[in-house]
Design a protein around this motif. Structure first.
Motif, PDB file in Angstrom:
ATOM      1  N   UNK A  66       0.829  -1.203   0.000  1.00 39.27           N
ATOM      2  CA  UNK A  66       0.000   0.000   0.000  1.00 39.27           C
ATOM      3  C   UNK A  66       0.867   1.257   0.000  1.00 39.27           C
ATOM      4  N   UNK A  67       0.324   2.313  -0.609  1.00 37.18           N
ATOM      5  CA  UNK A  67       1.090   3.546  -0.742  1.00 37.18           C
ATOM      6  C   UNK A  67       1.436   4.157   0.614  1.00 37.18           C
ATOM      7  N   UNK A  68       0.587   3.960   1.614  1.00 38.92           N
ATOM      8  CA  UNK A  68       0.900   4.457   2.954  1.00 38.92           C
ATOM      9  C   UNK A  68       2.262   3.944   3.418  1.00 38.92           C
ATOM     10  N   UNK A  69       2.511   2.659   3.156  1.00 39.64           N
ATOM     11  CA  UNK A  69       3.769   2.043   3.574  1.00 39.64           C
ATOM     12  C   UNK A  69       4.926   2.501   2.697  1.00 39.64           C
ATOM     13  N   UNK A  97       4.209  11.096   8.489  1.00 40.31           N
ATOM     14  CA  UNK A  97       3.728  10.388   7.306  1.00 40.31           C
ATOM     15  C   UNK A  97       2.249  10.661   7.030  1.00 40.31           C
ATOM     16  N   UNK A  98       1.496  11.049   8.071  1.00 45.90           N
ATOM     17  CA  UNK A  98       0.078  11.366   7.856  1.00 45.90           C
ATOM     18  C   UNK A  98      -0.113  12.695   7.133  1.00 45.90           C
ATOM     19  N   UNK A  99       0.975  13.384   6.807  1.00 47.42           N
ATOM     20  CA  UNK A  99       0.864  14.597   5.983  1.00 47.42           C
ATOM     21  C   UNK A  99       0.100  14.314   4.690  1.00 47.42           C
ATOM     22  N   UNK A 100       0.237  13.082   4.160  1.00 44.37           N
ATOM     23  CA  UNK A 100      -0.426  12.743   2.896  1.00 44.37           C
ATOM     24  C   UNK A 100      -1.925  12.548   3.053  1.00 44.37           C
ATOM     25  N   UNK A 101      -2.422  12.573   4.279  1.00 45.53           N
ATOM     26  CA  UNK A 101      -3.864  12.518   4.529  1.00 45.53           C
ATOM     27  C   UNK A 101      -4.449  13.915   4.735  1.00 45.53           C
ATOM     28  N   UNK A 129      -4.038   4.275  -1.187  1.00 47.52           N
ATOM     29  CA  UNK A 129      -4.816   3.154  -0.657  1.00 47.52           C
ATOM     30  C   UNK A 129      -6.247   3.592  -0.336  1.00 47.52           C
ATOM     31  N   UNK A 130      -7.104   2.617  -0.068  1.00 45.02           N
ATOM     32  CA  UNK A 130      -8.474   2.931   0.335  1.00 45.02           C
ATOM     33  C   UNK A 130      -8.466   3.739   1.623  1.00 45.02           C
ATOM     34  N   UNK A 131      -7.636   3.348   2.583  1.00 45.06           N
ATOM     35  CA  UNK A 131      -7.559   4.085   3.850  1.00 45.06           C
ATOM     36  C   UNK A 131      -7.096   5.516   3.621  1.00 45.06           C
ATOM     37  N   UNK A 132      -6.068   5.691   2.816  1.00 45.82           N
ATOM     38  CA  UNK A 132      -5.536   7.031   2.554  1.00 45.82           C
ATOM     39  C   UNK A 132      -6.557   7.897   1.840  1.00 45.82           C
ATOM     40  N   UNK A 133      -7.211   7.339   0.818  1.00 42.41           N
ATOM     41  CA  UNK A 133      -8.204   8.112   0.076  1.00 42.41           C
ATOM     42  C   UNK A 133      -9.408   8.462   0.948  1.00 42.41           C
ATOM     43  N   UNK A 134      -9.778   7.558   1.850  1.00 41.61           N
ATOM     44  CA  UNK A 134     -10.911   7.821   2.736  1.00 41.61           C
ATOM     45  C   UNK A 134     -10.587   8.951   3.706  1.00 41.61           C
TER      46      UNK A 134
END
Length: 232
Positions: A66-69, A97-101, A129-134
């Motif tokens: 996943x892109x988060x990782x 890393x949560x900057x991308x959210x 990822x689904x989590x990131x996009x959400x």
């Protein structure tokens, strides 16, 4: 050209301003530690690790991650490049890393999506990822009908499987779906899969010195100035 039944969107750069937003989050983290590193240079380098990390997966050198990782791994490389490793422990790195959210939508995006949502299905077709996009949708108020993209395909754009997986998930033929992006290479790949295409320029996505994707370079079905143009 038939009217699309669904519109799918690239997200990083097309819908949200990743550079300004990531630099802002980096600046906050640096300020707390009296670090003088240029946050824009930091954001640019971090983003620069993005495509090489995905290419290992696209080329079969690594299974799907996943892109988060990938972002988290790339953050370690970025901190090392700027000699900032001693300043951030593992928990602080996870937080950064949560900057991308927390990426701000471009000014035309939210209203444009609401206008389009009244007429068609709208969804991201992102490498996120689904989590990131959400989480990004919650942060920016992006009113998606569903989350599509790399995770459902277990691969990364511009591999054809990603575009086909989005159409299959919606039970639509490719010619019933329009891919919207600020990146010509994304649209070339989608067009080759039979999707309709729309280009929107984001001339400062990569900063004031941007030299690519300033104009369409393909025979796209639509060239728009703002997302609401698609609703009309």
């Amino acid at each position: 050209m038939s009217v699309p039944r669904a519109f799918i969107f690239d997200v990083f750069g097309t819908m949200v301003d990743w550079r300004e937003s990531v630099a802002r989050e980096a600046a906050r983290a640096f300020s707390a530690k009296a670090i003088t590193t240029d946050p824009y240079a930091f954001a640019d380098f971090w983003r620069g690790r993005y495509d090489p990390a995905m290419e290992r997966i696209r080329s079969g050198g690594r299974g799907y991650v996943q892109l988060d990782d990938l972002h988290r791994e790339n953050l370690d490389e970025t901190l090392a490049h700027f000699k900032l490793e001693p300043f951030f422990n593992e928990q602080e790195r996870d937080t950064l890393n949560t900057a991308w959210e927390k990426l701000d939508p471009w000014p035309d995006v939210v209203d444009g999506l609401h206008a389009l949502k009244a007429k068609a299905i709208i969804a991201p077709c992102s490498n996120g990822s689904i989590a990131l996009m959400t989480r990004l949708a919650k942060y920016g108020g992006l009113p998606w009908d569903c989350i599509l993209g790399a995770e459902i395909a277990q691969n990364y754009k511009p591999e054809p499987v990603v575009y086909h997986a989005c159409c299959n998930a919606l039970r639509l033929q490719p010619n019933e779906v329009m891919m919207v992006a600020a990146h010509n290479n994304d649209l070339h790949a989608a067009q080759a899969c039979g999707l309709q295409t729309a280009f929107i320029a984001r001339p400062i996505e990569r900063g004031p010195g941007q030299t690519i994707d300033l104009a369409p370079n393909g025979d796209w079905d639509r060239v728009i100035d703002r997302i609401s143009d698609l609703a009309h």
